[in-house]
Design an enzyme around this catalytic site. Sequence first.
Site, short mmCIF file in Angstrom:
data_model
loop_
_atom_site.label_atom_id
_atom_site.label_comp_id
_atom_site.label_asym_id
_atom_site.label_seq_id
_atom_site.Cartn_x
_atom_site.Cartn_y
_atom_site.Cartn_z
N LYS A 185 -42.21 9.42 -45.97
CA LYS A 185 -43.31 10.38 -46.02
C LYS A 185 -44.22 10.26 -44.77
O LYS A 185 -44.12 9.29 -44.03
CB LYS A 185 -44.13 10.17 -47.29
C1 LIG Z 1 -41.58 17.05 -53.79
C2 LIG Z 1 -41.59 15.63 -54.26
N1 LIG Z 1 -42.16 15.34 -55.44
C3 LIG Z 1 -42.22 14.09 -55.92
C4 LIG Z 1 -41.67 13.05 -55.21
C5 LIG Z 1 -41.72 11.68 -55.80
O1 LIG Z 1 -42.42 10.81 -54.96
P1 LIG Z 1 -42.35 9.23 -55.24
O2 LIG Z 1 -41.04 8.77 -54.70
O3 LIG Z 1 -43.51 8.69 -54.44
O4 LIG Z 1 -42.50 9.04 -56.68
C6 LIG Z 1 -41.05 13.28 -53.99
C7 LIG Z 1 -40.44 12.17 -53.25
O5 LIG Z 1 -39.60 12.27 -52.43
C8 LIG Z 1 -41.00 14.61 -53.51
O6 LIG Z 1 -40.42 14.88 -52.33
#
Ligand SMILES: Cc1ncc(COP(=O)(O)O)c(C=O)c1O
Length: 386
Positions: A185
């Site tokens: 990210k």
């Molecule tokens: C659009 C979206 N939502 C939710 C997530 C979930 O994030 P996390 O891995 O921090 O839980 C991601 C992670 O890649 C994502 O790209």
Amino acid sequence: MARKDFLVFGAPKISEDEIAEVVAALRSGWIGTGPRAQAFERRFAERVGARHAVALNSCTAGLHLALKAAGLRAGDEVITTPMTWCATANVIVHVGATPVFADVDRATGNLLPEAVEAAVTPRTRALLPVHFAGRACDMDALDDTARRHGLKVICDAAHAIETEWKGRRSGTLGEVSAFSFYANKNLTTAEGGMAVTDDPALAERLRILSLHGVSADAWKRFRADGPAHVQVVEPGFKYNMPDVLAALGLRQLEKLDAWQRRREALWAFYDRELAGLPLWLPPPPEPGCRHARHLYTVLVDDARAGLTRDALREALRRRQIGTGLHYMALHLQPYYVRAFGFQRGDFPNAEFISDRTLSLPLSPAMTDDDAEDVVEAVRDALRQGA
Ligand SMILES: Cc1ncc(COP(=O)(O)O)c(C=O)c1O
């Protein structure tokens, strides 16, 4: 010519000062959630324009807690996008509610407001838009739908720290917004997330739910002046962010502006160098809006290109270039087909993207040479395809 080393998609940029801050957290003896997580919350909230922030171990956790705090339960419906990572819809299932998908715009990948409006039923309780790739959804239209039908708006802002919709920063675009600090990210804590809101009572509820449902967090409990007993006020989760990881976030926050400029420069380079090829490039941000430039996703025009997205992806891999795939339409994943009966044809634009999308490497860790390698490899593959 293939590169010597593999260009990892979305590689993080970690410098000595971040490493030093992690080491300082370790040396401090306070490695769990404590002063660094608190400082990170304050500065992050300021950065995204929100009053309160709760540091968590993932964005998924933030979305889950937001839905839980919204009181969603079995029979309730939440409208979201099929053009997202599975976490977005999985958490709707986790609270016992039903995910209802609406189709997206083919060019931007963001929810179509008219499709959202059409998906509202008497059971709808919330909207869960995703600012796809860092581009804000049309929040005027979505807020309007939410207001008229009395719905909560919870934003999946995993891609969207720097995002703005017509002067509104990303932390102000939903009652709760959840950000991701996963390794690829724009800001990373290896794993991590943040839930932000302007509502102090909601922020407190999210904080309590993030730590077992107990009334005082570890920083309060274990300090010399901490309370003698804590109370479990509801069954919560274990979603808090440790200081060792918050240390990374604190230092990364200071670099976001410079990194955004680098992302914009790489973006402009791709726009310029890939123009005219049989690809659909991401459109520019909407007027008055800021794009977080998280993902540079192209759509392969397979009819003109003479090769499929998968063939282009494989050609790039052979040239030592890693790519991403955002996303395979979620409604066609086996669980969602089995549990909700979705089928091909339900969301044609999401499927169109799903069949053709490819994300090129985009990260401040990339050099100009890396970006040139990407362009050259894409051009060569498309030339051979033709
Ligand atoms: C659009 C979206 N939502 C939710 C997530 C979930 O994030 P996390 O891995 O921090 O839980 C991601 C992670 O890649 C994502 O790209």
